[in-house]
Design a protein around this motif. Structure first.
Motif, short mmCIF file in Angstrom:
data_model
loop_
_atom_site.label_atom_id
_atom_site.label_comp_id
_atom_site.label_asym_id
_atom_site.label_seq_id
_atom_site.Cartn_x
_atom_site.Cartn_y
_atom_site.Cartn_z
N PHE A 1 -2.83 -1.67 -2.90
CA PHE A 1 -3.81 -0.58 -2.79
C PHE A 1 -3.06 0.74 -2.85
CE2 PHE A 1 -2.75 -1.16 1.71
CZ PHE A 1 -2.68 0.14 2.20
N ALA A 2 -3.76 1.74 -3.36
CA ALA A 2 -3.16 3.07 -3.50
C ALA A 2 -4.15 4.12 -3.03
CB ALA A 2 -2.78 3.32 -4.96
N CYS A 3 -3.62 5.15 -2.41
CA CYS A 3 -4.41 6.29 -1.97
C CYS A 3 -3.91 7.53 -2.69
CB CYS A 3 -4.30 6.48 -0.46
SG CYS A 3 -4.87 5.07 0.50
N SER A 4 -4.83 8.36 -3.10
CA SER A 4 -4.45 9.59 -3.79
C SER A 4 -5.49 10.66 -3.51
CB SER A 4 -4.35 9.34 -5.30
OG SER A 4 -5.63 9.04 -5.82
N SER A 5 -5.20 11.85 -3.97
CA SER A 5 -6.18 12.93 -3.84
C SER A 5 -7.00 13.09 -5.10
CB SER A 5 -5.47 14.25 -3.51
OG SER A 5 -4.92 14.18 -2.22
N GLY A 6 -6.54 12.48 -6.18
CA GLY A 6 -7.25 12.66 -7.44
C GLY A 6 -7.73 11.37 -8.09
N GLY A 7 -7.49 10.22 -7.47
CA GLY A 7 -7.86 8.96 -8.09
C GLY A 7 -6.88 8.58 -9.18
N HIS A 8 -7.31 7.74 -10.08
CA HIS A 8 -6.51 7.33 -11.23
C HIS A 8 -5.18 6.69 -10.83
CE1 HIS A 8 -9.52 9.52 -13.40
NE2 HIS A 8 -9.19 10.63 -12.76
N ALA A 9 -5.23 5.71 -9.96
CA ALA A 9 -4.02 5.02 -9.51
C ALA A 9 -3.57 3.92 -10.47
CB ALA A 9 -4.26 4.42 -8.12
N GLU A 10 -4.32 3.68 -11.54
CA GLU A 10 -4.02 2.56 -12.43
C GLU A 10 -2.59 2.63 -12.98
OE1 GLU A 10 -6.89 4.41 -12.60
OE2 GLU A 10 -8.08 2.86 -11.61
N LYS A 11 -2.14 3.83 -13.34
CA LYS A 11 -0.78 3.97 -13.86
C LYS A 11 0.25 3.56 -12.81
CE LYS A 11 0.55 8.15 -15.11
NZ LYS A 11 1.02 9.38 -15.78
N SER A 12 -0.04 3.88 -11.55
CA SER A 12 0.90 3.50 -10.49
C SER A 12 0.94 1.98 -10.31
CB SER A 12 0.55 4.19 -9.16
OG SER A 12 -0.58 3.62 -8.54
N PHE A 13 -0.20 1.32 -10.49
CA PHE A 13 -0.22 -0.15 -10.41
C PHE A 13 0.61 -0.74 -11.55
CE2 PHE A 13 -4.58 0.43 -8.34
CZ PHE A 13 -4.09 0.32 -7.05
N ASP A 14 0.51 -0.16 -12.74
CA ASP A 14 1.32 -0.64 -13.87
C ASP A 14 2.81 -0.49 -13.58
OD1 ASP A 14 -0.94 -1.33 -15.33
OD2 ASP A 14 -0.95 0.55 -16.49
N LYS A 15 3.19 0.61 -12.97
CA LYS A 15 4.60 0.83 -12.64
C LYS A 15 5.07 -0.13 -11.56
CE LYS A 15 4.67 5.51 -14.34
NZ LYS A 15 4.90 6.92 -14.07
N LEU A 16 4.20 -0.43 -10.61
CA LEU A 16 4.55 -1.41 -9.57
C LEU A 16 4.70 -2.80 -10.18
CD1 LEU A 16 5.14 -2.05 -6.60
CD2 LEU A 16 2.65 -2.29 -6.27
N LYS A 17 3.80 -3.17 -11.08
CA LYS A 17 3.92 -4.46 -11.78
C LYS A 17 5.25 -4.56 -12.51
CE LYS A 17 0.06 -4.24 -14.10
NZ LYS A 17 -1.11 -4.49 -14.96
N ALA A 18 5.63 -3.49 -13.18
CA ALA A 18 6.90 -3.49 -13.92
C ALA A 18 8.08 -3.67 -12.96
CB ALA A 18 7.05 -2.21 -14.72
N LEU A 19 8.07 -2.98 -11.83
CA LEU A 19 9.15 -3.12 -10.86
C LEU A 19 9.21 -4.55 -10.31
CD1 LEU A 19 11.40 -1.79 -9.14
CD2 LEU A 19 9.61 -1.26 -7.45
N LEU A 20 8.06 -5.13 -10.08
CA LEU A 20 7.98 -6.50 -9.55
C LEU A 20 8.17 -7.57 -10.63
CD1 LEU A 20 4.91 -5.95 -7.22
CD2 LEU A 20 7.18 -6.66 -6.44
N LYS A 21 8.22 -7.13 -11.90
CA LYS A 21 8.31 -8.04 -13.05
C LYS A 21 7.16 -9.04 -13.05
CE LYS A 21 13.30 -7.60 -13.55
NZ LYS A 21 13.65 -6.63 -12.56
N ARG A 22 5.93 -8.48 -12.95
CA ARG A 22 4.71 -9.29 -12.91
C ARG A 22 3.76 -8.82 -14.00
NH1 ARG A 22 3.32 -12.23 -7.76
NH2 ARG A 22 5.33 -12.25 -6.75
N GLY B 1 0.82 -1.21 0.00
CA GLY B 1 0.00 0.00 0.00
C GLY B 1 0.85 1.25 0.00
N TYR B 2 0.39 2.26 -0.73
CA TYR B 2 1.19 3.47 -0.88
C TYR B 2 0.34 4.65 -1.34
CZ TYR B 2 0.79 1.86 -5.69
OH TYR B 2 0.30 1.42 -6.89
N PRO B 3 0.85 5.87 -1.09
CA PRO B 3 0.24 7.05 -1.72
C PRO B 3 0.77 7.18 -3.15
CG PRO B 3 1.98 7.74 -0.23
CD PRO B 3 1.87 6.24 -0.11
N VAL B 4 -0.05 7.72 -4.02
CA VAL B 4 0.36 7.97 -5.39
C VAL B 4 1.03 9.34 -5.44
CG1 VAL B 4 -0.40 8.27 -7.79
CG2 VAL B 4 -1.51 6.57 -6.33
#
Length: 165
Positions: A108-129, A77-80
């Motif tokens: 899970f991601a928390c933000s002030s504006g929503g739209h965390a999908e891009k952050s999930f994609d970046k996390l997947k890339a870092l995790l190589k998943r 879990g993290y802030p975006v």
């Protein structure tokens, strides 16, 4: 199933969600803290946090205890920040990449504006998943507590139980 919730929280939103998840899932909480705290107010908060996130920095963390062999599922879990995950998450993944490979991962991601999908994609890339399942995105859940946010947290927990039990 043994679950660890690994999270970083600067303004309390992610801590609120992590605590709610831990209650519902009987999970262990592991809070990440950078050795040098990011500014928490004003322009400096957005400038230094955003710069650190965009530049892919990996800040030194206060020592924490995590043994991947004890868990079946890890929830991150993290802030975006600037469209990606907060830098302490990068440090955690880099320090535990070998142990995380064999585990199920959700986020899970928390933000002030929503739209965390891009952050999930970046996390997947870092995790190589190819995927993280499920994911949960909330807008200021601690600052703007609501029945809708609690319902989303409960639905996320239900998805986890259905998938991993």
């Amino acid at each position: 199933m043994k679950i660890a919730i690994i999270y970083y929280s600067q303004s309390g939103n992610c801590e609120y969600v992590a605590t709610e998840l831990a209650k519902q899932l009987s999970a262990d909480l592991i809070r990440l803290e950078p050795e040098k705290a990011y500014p928490s107010k004003g322009f400096k908060k957005f400038f230094w946090g955003g710069k650190s996130a965009v530049m892919g920095e990996s800040p030194a963390l206060v020592p924490y205890e995590f043994d991947a062999n004890k868990y079946d599922l890890v929830i991150i879990g993290y802030p975006v920040w600037a469209g990606t995950f907060a830098p302490p998450i990068r440090t955690f993944v880099e320090q535990n990449v070998g142990g995380l490979e064999k585990l199920q991962i959700s986020a899970f991601a928390c933000s002030s504006g929503g739209h965390a999908e891009k952050s999930f994609d970046k996390l997947k890339a870092l995790l190589k998943r190819d995927s993280l399942f499920p994911t949960l995105s909330l807008v200021d859940p601690y600052a703007k507590q609501s029945e809708d946010n609690l319902a989303q947290i409960e639905a996320y927990c239900a998805q986890l139980r259905e998938r991993y039990n």
